[in-house]
Design a protein around this motif. Sequence first.
Motif, PDB file in Angstrom:
ATOM      1  N   LYS A  25     -19.766 -19.752 -18.956  1.00 42.57           N
ATOM      2  CA  LYS A  25     -18.255 -19.687 -18.503  1.00 42.57           C
ATOM      3  C   LYS A  25     -17.819 -18.514 -19.396  1.00 42.57           C
ATOM      4  CE  LYS A  25     -18.141 -24.578 -17.709  1.00 42.57           C
ATOM      5  NZ  LYS A  25     -17.612 -25.807 -18.078  1.00 42.57           N
ATOM      6  N   PRO A  26     -16.608 -17.941 -19.185  1.00 39.26           N
ATOM      7  CA  PRO A  26     -15.926 -17.004 -19.951  1.00 39.26           C
ATOM      8  C   PRO A  26     -15.660 -17.438 -21.446  1.00 39.26           C
ATOM      9  CG  PRO A  26     -14.847 -17.047 -17.726  1.00 39.26           C
ATOM     10  CD  PRO A  26     -15.817 -18.235 -18.005  1.00 39.26           C
ATOM     11  N   LYS A  27     -15.912 -16.440 -22.330  1.00 34.93           N
ATOM     12  CA  LYS A  27     -15.401 -16.768 -23.686  1.00 34.93           C
ATOM     13  C   LYS A  27     -14.219 -15.453 -23.969  1.00 34.93           C
ATOM     14  CE  LYS A  27     -16.888 -17.288 -28.271  1.00 34.93           C
ATOM     15  NZ  LYS A  27     -18.200 -17.329 -29.347  1.00 34.93           N
ATOM     16  N   GLY A  28     -13.023 -16.124 -24.101  1.00 33.26           N
ATOM     17  CA  GLY A  28     -12.057 -14.989 -24.380  1.00 33.26           C
ATOM     18  C   GLY A  28     -11.379 -14.520 -23.226  1.00 33.26           C
ATOM     19  N   PHE A  29     -11.099 -13.453 -23.273  1.00 34.54           N
ATOM     20  CA  PHE A  29     -10.203 -12.976 -22.112  1.00 34.54           C
ATOM     21  C   PHE A  29     -10.813 -11.299 -21.607  1.00 34.54           C
ATOM     22  CE2 PHE A  29      -7.431 -15.690 -24.340  1.00 34.54           C
ATOM     23  CZ  PHE A  29      -6.950 -16.350 -23.299  1.00 34.54           C
ATOM     24  N   GLY A  30     -10.439 -11.043 -20.418  1.00 34.41           N
ATOM     25  CA  GLY A  30     -10.743  -9.701 -19.904  1.00 34.41           C
ATOM     26  C   GLY A  30     -11.907  -9.964 -19.153  1.00 34.41           C
ATOM     27  N   ARG A  31     -12.332  -8.578 -18.440  1.00 35.59           N
ATOM     28  CA  ARG A  31     -13.360  -8.552 -17.389  1.00 35.59           C
ATOM     29  C   ARG A  31     -14.673  -8.716 -17.993  1.00 35.59           C
ATOM     30  NH1 ARG A  31     -14.015  -2.500 -14.893  1.00 35.59           N
ATOM     31  NH2 ARG A  31     -14.898  -1.543 -16.913  1.00 35.59           N
ATOM     32  N   ASN A  32     -14.747  -8.508 -19.429  1.00 33.21           N
ATOM     33  CA  ASN A  32     -16.368  -8.632 -19.973  1.00 33.21           C
ATOM     34  C   ASN A  32     -16.372  -9.841 -20.664  1.00 33.21           C
ATOM     35  OD1 ASN A  32     -16.560  -6.002 -18.973  1.00 33.21           O
ATOM     36  ND2 ASN A  32     -16.463  -5.288 -21.131  1.00 33.21           N
ATOM     37  N   ALA A  33     -15.420 -10.874 -20.557  1.00 33.37           N
ATOM     38  CA  ALA A  33     -15.352 -12.234 -21.074  1.00 33.37           C
ATOM     39  C   ALA A  33     -16.870 -12.923 -21.137  1.00 33.37           C
ATOM     40  CB  ALA A  33     -14.366 -13.177 -20.702  1.00 33.37           C
ATOM     41  N   GLN A  34     -17.431 -12.843 -19.969  1.00 36.98           N
ATOM     42  CA  GLN A  34     -18.571 -13.512 -19.696  1.00 36.98           C
ATOM     43  C   GLN A  34     -19.986 -12.636 -20.201  1.00 36.98           C
ATOM     44  OE1 GLN A  34     -17.653 -15.569 -15.892  1.00 36.98           O
ATOM     45  NE2 GLN A  34     -19.799 -16.202 -16.105  1.00 36.98           N
ATOM     46  N   ILE A  35     -19.703 -11.511 -20.578  1.00 37.40           N
ATOM     47  CA  ILE A  35     -20.868 -10.630 -20.916  1.00 37.40           C
ATOM     48  C   ILE A  35     -21.140 -10.268 -22.485  1.00 37.40           C
ATOM     49  CG2 ILE A  35     -22.087  -8.507 -20.176  1.00 37.40           C
ATOM     50  CD1 ILE A  35     -21.455 -10.136 -17.904  1.00 37.40           C
ATOM     51  N   GLU A  36     -22.380 -10.425 -22.865  1.00 35.62           N
ATOM     52  CA  GLU A  36     -22.493 -10.153 -24.300  1.00 35.62           C
ATOM     53  C   GLU A  36     -23.430  -9.030 -24.211  1.00 35.62           C
ATOM     54  OE1 GLU A  36     -21.041 -11.297 -26.843  1.00 35.62           O
ATOM     55  OE2 GLU A  36     -20.354 -13.248 -26.051  1.00 35.62           O
ATOM     56  N   GLY A  37     -23.223  -7.973 -24.898  1.00 37.71           N
ATOM     57  CA  GLY A  37     -23.851  -6.725 -24.970  1.00 37.71           C
ATOM     58  C   GLY A  37     -22.956  -5.456 -24.496  1.00 37.71           C
ATOM     59  N   GLU A  38     -23.641  -4.173 -24.421  1.00 36.20           N
ATOM     60  CA  GLU A  38     -22.581  -3.165 -23.992  1.00 36.20           C
ATOM     61  C   GLU A  38     -22.948  -3.045 -22.425  1.00 36.20           C
ATOM     62  OE1 GLU A  38     -20.403   0.774 -24.727  1.00 36.20           O
ATOM     63  OE2 GLU A  38     -20.849  -1.067 -26.043  1.00 36.20           O
ATOM     64  N   ILE A  39     -21.821  -2.986 -21.930  1.00 35.66           N
ATOM     65  CA  ILE A  39     -22.057  -2.763 -20.225  1.00 35.66           C
ATOM     66  C   ILE A  39     -21.011  -1.673 -19.993  1.00 35.66           C
ATOM     67  CG2 ILE A  39     -20.100  -4.634 -19.909  1.00 35.66           C
ATOM     68  CD1 ILE A  39     -22.011  -5.131 -17.370  1.00 35.66           C
ATOM     69  N   ARG A  40     -21.555  -0.730 -18.977  1.00 33.52           N
ATOM     70  CA  ARG A  40     -20.725   0.265 -18.411  1.00 33.52           C
ATOM     71  C   ARG A  40     -20.424   0.247 -16.996  1.00 33.52           C
ATOM     72  NH1 ARG A  40     -24.648   2.550 -21.400  1.00 33.52           N
ATOM     73  NH2 ARG A  40     -25.442   3.634 -19.464  1.00 33.52           N
ATOM     74  N   ASP A  41     -19.233   0.621 -16.497  1.00 32.11           N
ATOM     75  CA  ASP A  41     -19.073   0.764 -15.023  1.00 32.11           C
ATOM     76  C   ASP A  41     -20.263   1.641 -14.455  1.00 32.11           C
ATOM     77  OD1 ASP A  41     -16.622  -0.495 -15.404  1.00 32.11           O
ATOM     78  OD2 ASP A  41     -15.389   1.398 -15.336  1.00 32.11           O
ATOM     79  N   GLY A  42     -20.367   0.934 -13.200  1.00 27.26           N
ATOM     80  CA  GLY A  42     -21.504   1.399 -12.468  1.00 27.26           C
ATOM     81  C   GLY A  42     -22.987   1.371 -12.766  1.00 27.26           C
ATOM     82  N   GLN A  43     -23.193   0.648 -13.781  1.00 23.11           N
ATOM     83  CA  GLN A  43     -24.788   0.347 -14.310  1.00 23.11           C
ATOM     84  C   GLN A  43     -25.387  -0.474 -13.314  1.00 23.11           C
ATOM     85  OE1 GLN A  43     -24.419  -1.645 -18.218  1.00 23.11           O
ATOM     86  NE2 GLN A  43     -25.681  -0.028 -19.140  1.00 23.11           N
ATOM     87  N   ARG A  44     -26.619  -0.162 -12.861  1.00 20.49           N
ATOM     88  CA  ARG A  44     -27.092  -0.908 -11.994  1.00 20.49           C
ATOM     89  C   ARG A  44     -28.224  -1.896 -12.974  1.00 20.49           C
ATOM     90  NH1 ARG A  44     -30.983   4.090 -10.138  1.00 20.49           N
ATOM     91  NH2 ARG A  44     -30.610   4.222 -12.502  1.00 20.49           N
ATOM     92  N   VAL A  45     -27.699  -3.021 -12.786  1.00 18.92           N
ATOM     93  CA  VAL A  45     -28.136  -4.043 -13.698  1.00 18.92           C
ATOM     94  C   VAL A  45     -29.263  -5.156 -12.797  1.00 18.92           C
ATOM     95  CG1 VAL A  45     -27.827  -6.371 -15.020  1.00 18.92           C
ATOM     96  CG2 VAL A  45     -26.069  -4.361 -15.166  1.00 18.92           C
ATOM     97  N   LEU A  46     -30.326  -5.531 -13.456  1.00 15.78           N
ATOM     98  CA  LEU A  46     -31.337  -6.359 -13.017  1.00 15.78           C
ATOM     99  C   LEU A  46     -31.064  -7.821 -13.757  1.00 15.78           C
ATOM    100  CD1 LEU A  46     -33.881  -7.371 -11.435  1.00 15.78           C
ATOM    101  CD2 LEU A  46     -35.134  -6.619 -13.576  1.00 15.78           C
ATOM    102  N   LEU A  47     -30.645  -8.819 -13.020  1.00 14.49           N
ATOM    103  CA  LEU A  47     -30.493 -10.081 -13.407  1.00 14.49           C
ATOM    104  C   LEU A  47     -31.779 -10.895 -13.481  1.00 14.49           C
ATOM    105  CD1 LEU A  47     -28.461 -12.287 -14.230  1.00 14.49           C
ATOM    106  CD2 LEU A  47     -28.289 -13.018 -11.877  1.00 14.49           C
ATOM    107  N   VAL A  48     -32.022 -11.546 -14.525  1.00  9.78           N
ATOM    108  CA  VAL A  48     -33.204 -12.186 -14.895  1.00  9.78           C
ATOM    109  C   VAL A  48     -33.011 -13.651 -15.289  1.00  9.78           C
ATOM    110  CG1 VAL A  48     -35.109 -12.302 -16.200  1.00  9.78           C
ATOM    111  CG2 VAL A  48     -34.543 -10.295 -15.426  1.00  9.78           C
TER     112      VAL A  48
END
Length: 220
Positions: free
Chosen positions: A104-127
């Motif tokens: 669940k989101p923690k806080g606000f903004g589009r990165n509210a559910q993500i911990e760590g450095e994320i950049r637009d267009g990154q190809r991410v493998l979900l594990v």
Amino acid sequence: MTDTKSWAEITADILLDIKAIHIRPEEPFTFTSGRLSPVYVDCRKIISFPRARAKLMDMGVEKMGRIAGFEGFDAVAGGETAGIPFAAWIAERMGLPMLYVRKKPKGFGRNAQIEGEIRDGQRVLLVEDLATDGGSKLNFVEALRTAGAEVAHCFVVFHYGVFPEGVAKLTEQGVALHELATWADVLLAAERRGYTQNQLDQVRSFLKDPDGWAENRAKG
């Protein structure tokens, strides 16, 4: 893959060896929901077996490299909480940044559910550690995409492999689900290990109709 055993066979043997998968129809497990089950899957146990987890992660990296290319990802993300250690080990082997996705989101903004450095267009493998019907993975995929990532692949150690509708939902969202082993592989390994025909038949019956199996067991 080895010369003598496939990734699926090795994975099934490991999961049975470390008792991450229990087959016990004669003494069914009772889940918190109250449902009876002849099987119990706990892939989180893998974290306590260094040699087993190293082999599984090595195979996972090899498989994903063959599928997506060895430069096919820019980061690896683990789903909270079970997927986090697996994502960390795979990210280390791939030499990639690691993220984790909150349920669940923690806080606000589009990165509210993500911990760590994320950049637009990154190809991410979900594990993740395992997938039943695959539905919970869609929440993590949506969170990563909202944060700007591209997600086309999800890797799990074990996939039930009996809920095609769940895989279809992921496919509709442009995500391919990849696993090292399914129940079909585990049942073959269990048969080789001398599990009785009744045990195997009971598990197959449960996987085909979990609610019906539980009702019949409760009546019996």
